[in-house]
Design a protein around this motif. Structure first.
Motif, PDB file in Angstrom:
ATOM      1  N   ILE A  67      25.539  31.167  51.119  1.00 30.05           N
ATOM      2  CA  ILE A  67      26.258  30.872  52.370  1.00 30.05           C
ATOM      3  C   ILE A  67      25.347  30.119  53.336  1.00 30.05           C
ATOM      4  N   ALA A  68      24.077  30.534  53.383  1.00 34.42           N
ATOM      5  CA  ALA A  68      23.116  29.869  54.272  1.00 34.42           C
ATOM      6  C   ALA A  68      22.966  28.401  53.898  1.00 34.42           C
ATOM      7  N   ASP A  69      22.934  28.123  52.594  1.00 33.76           N
ATOM      8  CA  ASP A  69      22.816  26.735  52.124  1.00 33.76           C
ATOM      9  C   ASP A  69      24.011  25.898  52.582  1.00 33.76           C
ATOM     10  N   MET A  70      25.199  26.495  52.502  1.00 33.49           N
ATOM     11  CA  MET A  70      26.409  25.785  52.909  1.00 33.49           C
ATOM     12  C   MET A  70      26.385  25.487  54.413  1.00 33.49           C
ATOM     13  N   ILE A  71      25.957  26.496  55.186  1.00 35.81           N
ATOM     14  CA  ILE A  71      25.896  26.325  56.640  1.00 35.81           C
ATOM     15  C   ILE A  71      24.843  25.290  57.016  1.00 35.81           C
ATOM     16  N   LEU A  72      23.663  25.414  56.398  1.00 38.29           N
ATOM     17  CA  LEU A  72      22.578  24.474  56.693  1.00 38.29           C
ATOM     18  C   LEU A  72      22.970  23.048  56.301  1.00 38.29           C
ATOM     19  N   GLY A  73      23.591  22.917  55.121  1.00 35.27           N
ATOM     20  CA  GLY A  73      24.018  21.599  54.664  1.00 35.27           C
ATOM     21  C   GLY A  73      25.025  20.969  55.608  1.00 35.27           C
ATOM     22  N   SER A  74      25.972  21.788  56.072  1.00 33.12           N
ATOM     23  CA  SER A  74      26.988  21.277  57.001  1.00 33.12           C
ATOM     24  C   SER A  74      26.370  20.864  58.326  1.00 33.12           C
ATOM     25  N   LEU A  75      25.442  21.687  58.826  1.00 33.26           N
ATOM     26  CA  LEU A  75      24.791  21.383  60.097  1.00 33.26           C
ATOM     27  C   LEU A  75      23.908  20.138  59.995  1.00 33.26           C
ATOM     28  N   ILE A  76      23.272  19.954  58.844  1.00 40.99           N
ATOM     29  CA  ILE A  76      22.447  18.759  58.637  1.00 40.99           C
ATOM     30  C   ILE A  76      23.314  17.514  58.738  1.00 40.99           C
ATOM     31  N   ILE A  77      24.478  17.563  58.094  1.00 37.56           N
ATOM     32  CA  ILE A  77      25.389  16.413  58.115  1.00 37.56           C
ATOM     33  C   ILE A  77      25.927  16.173  59.526  1.00 37.56           C
ATOM     34  N   ILE A  78      26.353  17.252  60.198  1.00 37.05           N
ATOM     35  CA  ILE A  78      26.931  17.124  61.542  1.00 37.05           C
ATOM     36  C   ILE A  78      25.911  16.568  62.535  1.00 37.05           C
ATOM     37  N   THR A  79      24.734  17.182  62.578  1.00 37.79           N
ATOM     38  CA  THR A  79      23.710  16.719  63.516  1.00 37.79           C
ATOM     39  C   THR A  79      23.200  15.331  63.137  1.00 37.79           C
ATOM     40  N   GLY A  80      23.119  15.072  61.823  1.00 37.44           N
ATOM     41  CA  GLY A  80      22.657  13.760  61.369  1.00 37.44           C
ATOM     42  C   GLY A  80      23.622  12.657  61.765  1.00 37.44           C
ATOM     43  N   VAL A  81      24.917  12.917  61.604  1.00 38.32           N
ATOM     44  CA  VAL A  81      25.936  11.929  61.983  1.00 38.32           C
ATOM     45  C   VAL A  81      25.896  11.690  63.496  1.00 38.32           C
TER      46      VAL A  81
END
Length: 215
Positions: free
Chosen positions: A44-58
């Motif tokens: 779950i942490a990987d999914m959250i971190l991955g999503s946040l990386i994409i959101i903040t990166g965009v």
């Protein structure tokens, strides 16, 4: 706001890479049971971190004043590394896991240096422009204008009042020259630090020009 997103992005990426390093270590050490436990606990942490990386990166990409080559390469590598990393762990493929890890580390270093060679490039004032300014060569303000136009005007505006991407209104700045130079060197928010790009002469010229934009 941009500064907060930048710090959040760096923190999230750092945690994501550390977790992946731990998984790669367990994979290379043939500790399959420990690896599966870690993968299960961090799913779950990987999914959250991955999503946040994409959101903040965009968000940060949209806020960038211009899309340069290093940024395009960074985006491509991130998009390529995600499936590689997922497949590597699912299939316990060591070469793929190492490849994904190397890409993650390179992309992180790329983001810190804004250079494909992982080294800040010194800014060279265009010779053709400099030499044509006067018979005696450019003055400090002439060079400052050239640098300002190339590096600062996109966010600050030609008159210093644009205030794009959180840039300050230079026409009402109260900074002393030394404070302005330190600001240029260190950066602020999404404004990158230029200490490795500009020499002392260029810093002084740029600070002089920015001071000249005040009312």
């Amino acid at each position: 706001m941009e500064k907060g997103f930048l710090h959040l992005h760096v923190t999230i990426v750092s945690i994501f890479i550390l977790l992946y390093v731990a998984k790669v270590y367990l994979l290379l050490a043939n500790k399959s049971e420990a690896l599966e436990k870690l993968r299960s606990k961090t799913k779950i942490a990987d999914m959250i971190l991955g999503s946040l990386i994409i959101i903040t990166g965009v968000f940060l990409t949209v806020k960038m004043p211009s899309i340069e080559t290093f940024l395009i390469v960074k985006i491509i590598l991130v998009l390529a590394s995600i499936p590689i990393g997922i497949i590597a762990m699912k299939k316990a493929n060591k070469p793929m896991a190492i490849t994904a890890l190397l890409i993650y580390v390179y992309v992180f270093a790329l983001a810190k240096t804004d250079s494909l060679r992982l080294k800040k490039e010194a800014y060279i004032t265009p010779v053709a422009i400099v030499d044509s300014s006067s018979a005696q060569g450019p003055t400090a303000v002439d060079e400052g204008e050239i640098i300002y136009t190339a590096k600062c005007a996109l966010c600050h505006g030609a008159d210093g009042k644009l205030m794009l991407n959180g840039a300050k209104d230079l026409s009402v700045s109260k900074l002393t020259k030394s404070e302005a130079i330190e600001m240029i060197k260190s950066g602020k928010g999404i404004m990158p630090p230029f200490k490795d790009e500009f020499n002392e002469k260029q810093l002084n010229a740029l600070a002089d020009y920015a001071e000249g934009l005040r009312k």
